[in-house]
Design a protein around this motif. Structure first.
Motif, PDB file in Angstrom:
ATOM      1  N   ALA A 126     -11.227  14.427 -27.248  1.00 11.13           N
ATOM      2  CA  ALA A 126      -9.847  14.598 -27.682  1.00 11.13           C
ATOM      3  C   ALA A 126      -9.330  15.938 -27.189  1.00 11.13           C
ATOM      4  O   ALA A 126     -10.092  16.869 -26.930  1.00 11.13           O
ATOM      5  CB  ALA A 126      -9.750  14.523 -29.205  1.00 11.13           C
ATOM      6  N   VAL A 127      -7.992  16.050 -27.077  1.00 12.54           N
ATOM      7  CA  VAL A 127      -7.364  17.292 -26.649  1.00 12.54           C
ATOM      8  C   VAL A 127      -5.930  17.317 -27.157  1.00 12.54           C
ATOM      9  O   VAL A 127      -5.303  16.268 -27.354  1.00 12.54           O
ATOM     10  CB  VAL A 127      -7.401  17.423 -25.107  1.00 12.54           C
ATOM     11  CG1 VAL A 127      -6.458  16.429 -24.445  1.00 12.54           C
ATOM     12  CG2 VAL A 127      -7.105  18.831 -24.648  1.00 12.54           C
ATOM     13  N   SER A 128      -5.411  18.519 -27.388  1.00 10.69           N
ATOM     14  CA  SER A 128      -3.996  18.720 -27.652  1.00 10.69           C
ATOM     15  C   SER A 128      -3.337  19.148 -26.347  1.00 10.69           C
ATOM     16  O   SER A 128      -3.821  20.045 -25.659  1.00 10.69           O
ATOM     17  CB  SER A 128      -3.801  19.795 -28.722  1.00 10.69           C
ATOM     18  OG  SER A 128      -2.439  20.120 -28.857  1.00 10.69           O
ATOM     19  N   CYS A 129      -2.203  18.502 -26.015  1.00  7.46           N
ATOM     20  CA  CYS A 129      -1.588  18.768 -24.718  1.00  7.46           C
ATOM     21  C   CYS A 129      -0.093  18.476 -24.789  1.00  7.46           C
ATOM     22  O   CYS A 129       0.302  17.361 -25.161  1.00  7.46           O
ATOM     23  CB  CYS A 129      -2.233  17.888 -23.642  1.00  7.46           C
ATOM     24  SG  CYS A 129      -1.646  18.184 -21.964  1.00  7.46           S
ATOM     25  N   GLY A 130       0.740  19.464 -24.464  1.00  8.37           N
ATOM     26  CA  GLY A 130       2.176  19.251 -24.389  1.00  8.37           C
ATOM     27  C   GLY A 130       2.800  18.765 -25.677  1.00  8.37           C
ATOM     28  O   GLY A 130       3.750  17.972 -25.655  1.00  8.37           O
ATOM     29  N   GLY A 131       2.277  19.234 -26.818  1.00  6.81           N
ATOM     30  CA  GLY A 131       2.835  18.838 -28.096  1.00  6.81           C
ATOM     31  C   GLY A 131       2.349  17.510 -28.620  1.00  6.81           C
ATOM     32  O   GLY A 131       2.881  17.009 -29.629  1.00  6.81           O
ATOM     33  N   HIS A 132       1.339  16.920 -27.984  1.00  6.07           N
ATOM     34  CA  HIS A 132       0.774  15.651 -28.417  1.00  6.07           C
ATOM     35  C   HIS A 132      -0.745  15.756 -28.525  1.00  6.07           C
ATOM     36  O   HIS A 132      -1.376  16.564 -27.835  1.00  6.07           O
ATOM     37  CB  HIS A 132       1.118  14.522 -27.435  1.00  6.07           C
ATOM     38  CG  HIS A 132       2.538  14.059 -27.500  1.00  6.07           C
ATOM     39  ND1 HIS A 132       3.582  14.828 -27.013  1.00  6.07           N
ATOM     40  CD2 HIS A 132       3.099  12.921 -27.992  1.00  6.07           C
ATOM     41  CE1 HIS A 132       4.717  14.169 -27.195  1.00  6.07           C
ATOM     42  NE2 HIS A 132       4.455  13.023 -27.789  1.00  6.07           N
ATOM     43  N   TRP A 133      -1.300  14.933 -29.380  1.00 10.85           N
ATOM     44  CA  TRP A 133      -2.745  14.717 -29.415  1.00 10.85           C
ATOM     45  C   TRP A 133      -3.099  13.557 -28.482  1.00 10.85           C
ATOM     46  O   TRP A 133      -2.348  12.579 -28.379  1.00 10.85           O
ATOM     47  CB  TRP A 133      -3.208  14.332 -30.816  1.00 10.85           C
ATOM     48  CG  TRP A 133      -3.171  15.397 -31.854  1.00 10.85           C
ATOM     49  CD1 TRP A 133      -2.283  15.500 -32.893  1.00 10.85           C
ATOM     50  CD2 TRP A 133      -4.090  16.491 -32.011  1.00 10.85           C
ATOM     51  NE1 TRP A 133      -2.579  16.595 -33.674  1.00 10.85           N
ATOM     52  CE2 TRP A 133      -3.688  17.221 -33.152  1.00 10.85           C
ATOM     53  CE3 TRP A 133      -5.208  16.920 -31.299  1.00 10.85           C
ATOM     54  CZ2 TRP A 133      -4.362  18.347 -33.604  1.00 10.85           C
ATOM     55  CZ3 TRP A 133      -5.882  18.050 -31.728  1.00 10.85           C
ATOM     56  CH2 TRP A 133      -5.466  18.750 -32.863  1.00 10.85           C
ATOM     57  N   TYR A 134      -4.270  13.671 -27.859  1.00 12.55           N
ATOM     58  CA  TYR A 134      -4.804  12.569 -27.062  1.00 12.55           C
ATOM     59  C   TYR A 134      -6.267  12.354 -27.437  1.00 12.55           C
ATOM     60  O   TYR A 134      -7.027  13.321 -27.578  1.00 12.55           O
ATOM     61  CB  TYR A 134      -4.695  12.864 -25.561  1.00 12.55           C
ATOM     62  CG  TYR A 134      -3.271  12.933 -25.058  1.00 12.55           C
ATOM     63  CD1 TYR A 134      -2.606  11.787 -24.637  1.00 12.55           C
ATOM     64  CD2 TYR A 134      -2.592  14.152 -25.018  1.00 12.55           C
ATOM     65  CE1 TYR A 134      -1.289  11.851 -24.176  1.00 12.55           C
ATOM     66  CE2 TYR A 134      -1.283  14.216 -24.562  1.00 12.55           C
ATOM     67  CZ  TYR A 134      -0.639  13.070 -24.149  1.00 12.55           C
ATOM     68  OH  TYR A 134       0.654  13.134 -23.705  1.00 12.55           O
ATOM     69  N   VAL A 135      -6.642  11.099 -27.577  1.00  6.52           N
ATOM     70  CA  VAL A 135      -8.030  10.713 -27.801  1.00  6.52           C
ATOM     71  C   VAL A 135      -8.404   9.695 -26.728  1.00  6.52           C
ATOM     72  O   VAL A 135      -7.611   8.804 -26.402  1.00  6.52           O
ATOM     73  CB  VAL A 135      -8.229  10.100 -29.201  1.00  6.52           C
ATOM     74  CG1 VAL A 135      -9.632   9.513 -29.354  1.00  6.52           C
ATOM     75  CG2 VAL A 135      -7.987  11.143 -30.282  1.00  6.52           C
ATOM     76  N   VAL A 136      -9.607   9.835 -26.154  1.00  6.37           N
ATOM     77  CA  VAL A 136     -10.058   8.894 -25.122  1.00  6.37           C
ATOM     78  C   VAL A 136     -11.396   8.294 -25.528  1.00  6.37           C
ATOM     79  O   VAL A 136     -12.164   8.879 -26.278  1.00  6.37           O
ATOM     80  CB  VAL A 136     -10.172   9.564 -23.741  1.00  6.37           C
ATOM     81  CG1 VAL A 136      -8.830  10.121 -23.293  1.00  6.37           C
ATOM     82  CG2 VAL A 136     -11.237  10.654 -23.735  1.00  6.37           C
ATOM     83  N   GLY A 137     -11.653   7.113 -24.999  1.00  6.19           N
ATOM     84  CA  GLY A 137     -12.912   6.417 -25.277  1.00  6.19           C
ATOM     85  C   GLY A 137     -12.882   5.041 -24.674  1.00  6.19           C
ATOM     86  O   GLY A 137     -12.547   4.875 -23.493  1.00  6.19           O
ATOM     87  N   GLY A 138     -13.217   4.031 -25.497  1.00 13.23           N
ATOM     88  CA  GLY A 138     -13.267   2.666 -25.021  1.00 13.23           C
ATOM     89  C   GLY A 138     -12.550   1.724 -25.969  1.00 13.23           C
ATOM     90  O   GLY A 138     -12.288   2.051 -27.127  1.00 13.23           O
ATOM     91  N   ARG A 139     -12.242   0.537 -25.463  1.00 14.49           N
ATOM     92  CA  ARG A 139     -11.639  -0.488 -26.294  1.00 14.49           C
ATOM     93  C   ARG A 139     -12.648  -1.005 -27.314  1.00 14.49           C
ATOM     94  O   ARG A 139     -13.847  -0.784 -27.187  1.00 14.49           O
ATOM     95  CB  ARG A 139     -11.142  -1.651 -25.421  1.00 14.49           C
ATOM     96  CG  ARG A 139     -10.030  -1.261 -24.464  1.00 14.49           C
ATOM     97  CD  ARG A 139      -9.376  -2.510 -23.881  1.00 14.49           C
ATOM     98  NE  ARG A 139     -10.293  -3.281 -23.062  1.00 14.49           N
ATOM     99  CZ  ARG A 139     -10.377  -3.180 -21.747  1.00 14.49           C
ATOM    100  NH1 ARG A 139      -9.627  -2.313 -21.107  1.00 14.49           N
ATOM    101  NH2 ARG A 139     -11.219  -3.931 -21.062  1.00 14.49           N
TER     102      ARG A 139
END
Length: 341
Positions: free
Chosen positions: A41-54
């Motif tokens: 996960a990361v905070s970027c440009g005023g948004h949170w992002y989470v990555v992984g798999g379906r």
């Protein structure tokens, strides 16, 4: 006796506070639509992002939120005809200039080696798989592709080839250039990196000692010494904290921290295991680092650390990300949000 009892009770509270921070109910569990394994996960440009798999772990997935509570899945666009990209799980994400880039992997080929893909964020917020020659991440000299980091100069991927530590650089995530066998990196190994103003940093190890290197363009690297102590040590994660760099990793029979860019050893915490440090982040001046068995916080630049109470179900931990006093905590296919822990 009452004053004495009161003093003892206060002392007990002080000692407890040095060991743990944050009430258990400080964490609110979140719901990510269609989530499977969550990796970073990361905070970027005023948004949170989470990555992984379906769900079921059958392909890449990513989610975004403006407030940490309401989430939506990002559109992912694999390259036409791509075989491994649509089957990969995204395991690392970073931010540069308000956009993210991510790395995915899935086993494949005759030996089941990881097949690496990178994904660039488009202006509309979606993620697109980036074309790359097989030898960029694979080939006869491939060992591993590790963490991705971002900063003013773009993105840096840290990893290793048979000749030693390697780096992949990109100004915007649209394509990465591999630097292997670069002067200064022979025989070393890299675990993570940082992108600074006009330079790049790799951290890892050389033999049994933790080590760090710096480069302006990736073509050659200058080793910046880390203190050598008794026992095995390696720097596994690094983050920029104001003007300083903080690295963490195994240091003898504990985890330890180093403060750069001149690299001095600072505090110790926890006990290393086979999985090592999973994640390191900064939130409102505080450092947070996660290993499989726990989360720690430092309020003084890595000199002292205390454990942070996490939800009972948050084990083993996968990643922690922070911004503005908020934290996202990932474990398996679940995610929690907290403020000020």
């Amino acid at each position: 006796m009452r004053p004495l009892r009161a003093a003892l009770a206060l002392a007990g509270l002080v000692l407890f506070g040095a060991c743990a921070a944050g009430p258990r109910n400080a964490w609110a569990e979140l719901s990510l639509p269609g989530s499977g394994p969550l990796r970073d996960a990361v905070s970027c440009g005023g948004h949170w992002y989470v990555v992984g798999g379906r769900s079921g772990g059958t392909g890449p997935a990513a989610w975004s939120s403006a407030d940490g509570r309401t989430w939506h899945r990002l559109t992912l666009a694999a390259r036409p005809g791509s075989y491994y990209g649509p089957r990969s799980v995204l395991y690392a994400v970073a931010c540069a200039n308000d956009r993210i880039a991510a790395i995915g992997a899935v086993g494949g080929g005759a030996h089941g080696n990881p097949r690496i893909s990178t994904w660039q964020q488009r202006p509309d917020g979606s993620l697109a798989e980036v074309a790359a020659a097989f030898e960029t991440y694979g080939g006869d000299t491939a060992v591993d592709v590790g963490r991705i980091s971002g900063g003013p100069a773009g993105f840096l991927i840290a990893g290793n080839r048979t000749g030693g530590a390697a780096a992949w650089l990109s100004p915007d995530g649209a394509g990465f250039r591999l630097f292997e066998n670069a002067p200064g990196l022979a025989g070393a190994f890299a675990r993570d990196g940082a992108v600074l103003d006009g330079s790049f940093v790799l951290v890892g190890g050389l033999g049994d000692a933790a080590a760090a290197w710096r480069s302006t363009d990736g073509t050659s690297w200058r080793r910046v010494g880390m203190p050598v102590e008794g026992g095995y040590a390696e720097a596994q994660r690094v983050v920029r904290a104001g003007p300083a760099l903080i690295a963490v990793g195994p240091r003898g029979d504990t985890f330890g921290a180093w403060r750069g860019p001149d690299w001095v050893a600072v505090g110790r915490f926890g006990k290393p295991d086979a999985t090592g440090i999973r994640s390191l982040t900064v939130s409102r001046g505080r450092l947070y680092t996660a290993a499989a068995q726990g989360l720690w916080r430092s309020d003084d630049g890595g000199r002292s650390w205390l454990t942070v109470t996490t939800p009972r179900a948050a084990t083993p931990l996968s990643a922690v990300a922070g911004t503005n006093g908020d934290l996202l905590l990932l474990a398996g296919d679940r995610v929690w949000l907290a403020h000020g822990v």
